[in-house]
Design an enzyme around this catalytic site. Structure first.
Site, short mmCIF file in Angstrom:
data_model
loop_
_atom_site.label_atom_id
_atom_site.label_comp_id
_atom_site.label_asym_id
_atom_site.label_seq_id
_atom_site.Cartn_x
_atom_site.Cartn_y
_atom_site.Cartn_z
N CYS A 45 0.84 -1.22 0.00
CA CYS A 45 0.00 0.00 0.00
C CYS A 45 0.86 1.26 0.00
O CYS A 45 0.53 2.26 -0.64
CB CYS A 45 -0.89 0.04 1.24
C1 BEZ Z 1 0.61 -4.76 1.89
O1 BEZ Z 1 -0.04 -3.77 1.65
O2 BEZ Z 1 1.82 -4.74 1.80
C2 BEZ Z 1 -0.04 -6.05 2.24
C3 BEZ Z 1 -1.22 -6.03 2.94
C4 BEZ Z 1 -1.81 -7.24 3.30
C5 BEZ Z 1 -1.22 -8.44 2.91
C6 BEZ Z 1 -0.04 -8.43 2.18
C7 BEZ Z 1 0.56 -7.23 1.86
#
Ligand code: BEZ
Length: 210
Positions: A45
């Site tokens: 994100c």
């Molecule tokens: C991320 O945004 O990095 C993420 C969020 C949930 C699971 C895996 C990655």
């Protein structure tokens, strides 16, 4: 039931990094790209929000406002914003909804319980100025989205709204498009006086109008 194409995008009021935000008031008569993030302080994100901030001028050029969402409170978003600027070299320049009570996530079907009861999946909604949902995308949490692809789809939808054309596989702005099957050759002569390349009666390529 999940939001479907041409459904009315639901209105809401929720906290955000820019204070309390009423969606319809904020959107005004713009196009909108609304996209969800599973959680604050997550790596994928963080990269997506930096990329979206850098691409904001491209969305602006198309009359599109962008808005993110994550299921944490606005004080958490404020700390995360600092990390995004530090690691991605881009300051958040659009609102991030603080969906701490999952009000918006539920309204838009961004939580898929078989993936996670608590985190949103990576949803994308393209919403037009009439508030109609024109595109939905759902990615798993582990896969970062391609924001160039979202811009490409906006280009296609905005073009096909104006002209009786569709866009072929992997089309990009400026490339040839396809005359829609509902337009007869007779009608096409008036719409595309420079002519077209007819590979088959149902497959007619024409220069991108406009
Ligand atoms: C991320 O945004 O990095 C993420 C969020 C949930 C699971 C895996 C990655």
């Amino acid at each position: 039931m999940a939001l479907q194409l041409n459904d009315l995008a639901p209105d809401f009021t929720q906290d955000s990094t820019e204070g309390p935000l009423n969606f319809y008031d904020w959107a005004g008569d713009s196009w909108v790209v609304l996209f969800s993030h599973p959680k604050d302080f997550t790596p994928v994100c963080t990269t997506e929000l930096g990329a979206a901030a850098k691409l904001k001028p491209e969305f602006d050029r198309r009359g599109v406002k962008i808005i993110g969402l994550s299921v944490d409170a606005s004080d958490s978003h404020a700390g995360w914003s600092r990390d995004i600027e530090e690691t991605q070299g881009a300051r958040l320049n659009f609102p991030l909804i603080a969906d701490h009570d999952r009000k918006v996530s539920d309204l838009y079907g961004m939580i898929h319980p078989k993936a996670s009861d608590t985190f949103t999946v990576r949803s994308v909604f393209v919403i037009d100025p009439a508030r109609k949902v024109r595109l939905t995308l759902t990615y798993p949490a582990s896969t970062g989205r391609n924001f160039d692809e979202i811009l490409r789809v906006v280009d296609s939808i905005q073009l096909t709204d104006k002209h009786k054309v569709a866009t072929p596989v992997n089309w990009k702005h400026g490339e040839d498009v396809i005359i829609v099957p509902s337009v007869s050759n007779e009608a096409a002569k008036a719409l595309f006086p420079a002519g077209w390349d007819e590979k088959k009666p149902y497959l007619r390529y024409v220069k991108q109008p406009g």
